[in-house]
Design an enzyme around this catalytic site. Structure first.
Site, short mmCIF file in Angstrom:
data_model
loop_
_atom_site.label_atom_id
_atom_site.label_comp_id
_atom_site.label_asym_id
_atom_site.label_seq_id
_atom_site.Cartn_x
_atom_site.Cartn_y
_atom_site.Cartn_z
N PRO A 56 15.81 -22.32 87.63
CG PRO A 56 14.72 -22.22 85.44
CD PRO A 56 15.06 -23.10 86.50
CB CYS A 57 14.90 -19.49 91.31
SG CYS A 57 16.49 -19.62 91.84
#
Length: 107
Positions: A56-57
DNA sequence: GCCGTGACGATTC
DNA sequence: CGAATCGCCACGG
């Protein structure tokens, strides 16, 4: 669990643990890993992160609560859309309320 | 083993 | 107050 090995894998590990609807910062991750000045390296780790990790950058922002360059996500508004989809609200300046959404990883 | 790079951070002008 | 610059650290070639 302090050092799984290299620096990058640890960054990915932390990012993968960011709860939905929360965000963290590059400098904070670097600090937790023991290198407060390696904020840039953390950002670099994001860029080098493989897609298969499902990271989940988009939950990683800078210290000001601003999002990363649109180029990093393949287009403008992409990262913001993902965060809004998780319930994260933006102010008029397009920034996140860190006091509310900042998540601090475990040491 | 040195140089360049990079999705940052803090400080200074 | 806004913008620019320097410094920081880890990794690849």
């Amino acid at each position: 669990m302090r050092s799984s090995g290299c620096f990058f894998p640890e960054v990915w590990n932390i990012v993968a643990e960011i709860p939905r609807g929360r965000v963290t910062t590059y400098g904070l991750i670097a600090r937790v890993l023991g290198s407060p000045g390696a904020a840039r390296t953390v950002g670099w780790a994001m860029r080098a992160a493989p897609d298969g990790l499902d990271l989940p950058c988009h939950r990683v922002v800078n210290r000001r609560g601003e999002l990363a360059p649109a180029s990093a996500f393949g287009g403008p508004g992409v990262q913001r859309a993902l965060l809004e989809s998780e319930g994260v609200l933006f102010d008029d300046e397009g920034r996140i309320d860190m006091k509310q959404y900042l998540w601090v990883p475990f040491r």
